[in-house]
Design a protein around this motif. Sequence first.
Motif, short mmCIF file in Angstrom:
data_model
loop_
_atom_site.label_atom_id
_atom_site.label_comp_id
_atom_site.label_asym_id
_atom_site.label_seq_id
_atom_site.Cartn_x
_atom_site.Cartn_y
_atom_site.Cartn_z
N HIS A 94 0.83 -1.19 0.00
CA HIS A 94 0.00 0.00 0.00
C HIS A 94 0.88 1.25 0.00
O HIS A 94 1.86 1.32 0.74
CB HIS A 94 -0.89 0.02 1.25
CG HIS A 94 -1.75 -1.19 1.40
ND1 HIS A 94 -3.08 -1.21 1.05
CD2 HIS A 94 -1.47 -2.42 1.89
CE1 HIS A 94 -3.58 -2.41 1.30
NE2 HIS A 94 -2.62 -3.17 1.81
N ARG B 252 -0.92 4.48 -0.11
CA ARG B 252 -1.91 5.55 0.04
C ARG B 252 -1.34 6.71 0.85
O ARG B 252 -1.67 7.87 0.61
CB ARG B 252 -3.17 4.98 0.69
CG ARG B 252 -4.30 6.00 0.88
CD ARG B 252 -5.58 5.32 1.33
NE ARG B 252 -6.09 4.44 0.29
CZ ARG B 252 -6.86 4.84 -0.73
NH1 ARG B 252 -7.20 6.12 -0.82
NH2 ARG B 252 -7.28 3.99 -1.63
N PRO C 160 1.86 8.60 -1.76
CA PRO C 160 1.54 8.49 -3.19
C PRO C 160 2.73 8.79 -4.11
O PRO C 160 2.79 8.28 -5.23
CB PRO C 160 0.42 9.51 -3.38
CG PRO C 160 0.52 10.43 -2.21
CD PRO C 160 1.03 9.60 -1.08
N GLU D 276 4.85 5.72 -5.69
CA GLU D 276 4.25 4.72 -6.58
C GLU D 276 5.27 4.12 -7.54
O GLU D 276 5.36 2.89 -7.69
CB GLU D 276 3.11 5.36 -7.38
CG GLU D 276 2.46 4.40 -8.37
CD GLU D 276 1.34 5.05 -9.17
OE1 GLU D 276 0.74 4.37 -10.01
OE2 GLU D 276 1.07 6.25 -8.96
N LYS E 37 -6.28 0.29 -5.82
CA LYS E 37 -6.43 1.67 -5.35
C LYS E 37 -5.30 2.02 -4.40
O LYS E 37 -5.31 1.63 -3.24
CB LYS E 37 -7.78 1.84 -4.65
CG LYS E 37 -8.97 1.64 -5.57
CD LYS E 37 -10.25 1.72 -4.78
CE LYS E 37 -11.46 1.55 -5.69
NZ LYS E 37 -12.72 1.55 -4.92
N ARG E 38 -4.31 2.72 -4.92
CA ARG E 38 -3.13 3.10 -4.14
C ARG E 38 -2.44 1.88 -3.55
O ARG E 38 -1.93 1.91 -2.43
CB ARG E 38 -3.52 4.06 -3.01
CG ARG E 38 -4.21 5.32 -3.48
CD ARG E 38 -3.23 6.31 -4.08
NE ARG E 38 -3.91 7.55 -4.44
CZ ARG E 38 -3.31 8.65 -4.86
NH1 ARG E 38 -2.00 8.66 -5.00
NH2 ARG E 38 -3.99 9.73 -5.18
#
Length: 269
Positions: free
Chosen positions: A142, A144, A147, A150, A174-175
């Motif tokens: 993850h 999130r 960001p 990534e 999602k993220r």
Amino acid sequence: MPDTMHSIRPALRASTSSILANPRGAALFLDVDGTLLDLAATPKSVRVPNGLIGVLQRLSLRLDGAVAIITGRLISEIDLLLQPLKLTASGVHGAEIRTSPTGDIERVTAMLPADVVQDMRKLALDIPGVIAEPKGAGLAVHYRLAPQAEGVVLAALEAALERHRGAFELLRGKRLFEVLPAGLSKGTALSSLSALPAFRDRMPIMIGDDVGDEAAFKVSESMGGFALRVAGEYYRDEGADFAGPRAVLGWLDELACKLERAEKPSLHP
């Protein structure tokens, strides 16, 4: 809860009518994060909305046990979230299965290699906000809370999986990125669950909110069932059947109420 069955979405209207017309001919398959639960900053910080567990219990009773969870999480995590309720379930995108609410959790494939897990744990330690979540046969990373990381996360995962070429697939969510055993998906999960006695010969209705649910949507529709999408970070409002998890809960609750009323004997001769 407010009436949610007036939706103009054709698939939602048709699936609702089909369930009410023949409850014993329908089966519900439900994603969790982003579908039943609002997304949160971390997997452990999600909150179970009031009433959800009771609604799922009522629906399972009215559909003779034909309610299942299909999730990217471990089944044991879902049990903790929904306790004391347990449902038939598939976890880690088909890498785990529980064939009945009272059955054992079975692993469908081998554990993820230790070197991949270790590399991702080190990455999480090196980059604040990145969370590595081992899941036995799979793993989620993850970002999130970070960001900007990534690209670094993706490159590290691709390098780690290069050592095990062909054995695993990388799924963007999602993220997060998820590492999954090759050949498994929520689609294979739905196929396996649909063959169980409680679900066999029933029309599947799959509800999900993310790219990982697409495989299950395809299988559901190929079996003559429905794919219901939840708006959020992946599906836009105009392309979704539900505005969010709250709308899903409202629909499930209303569905349970209508099924319960239909089962009550008439007061008139």
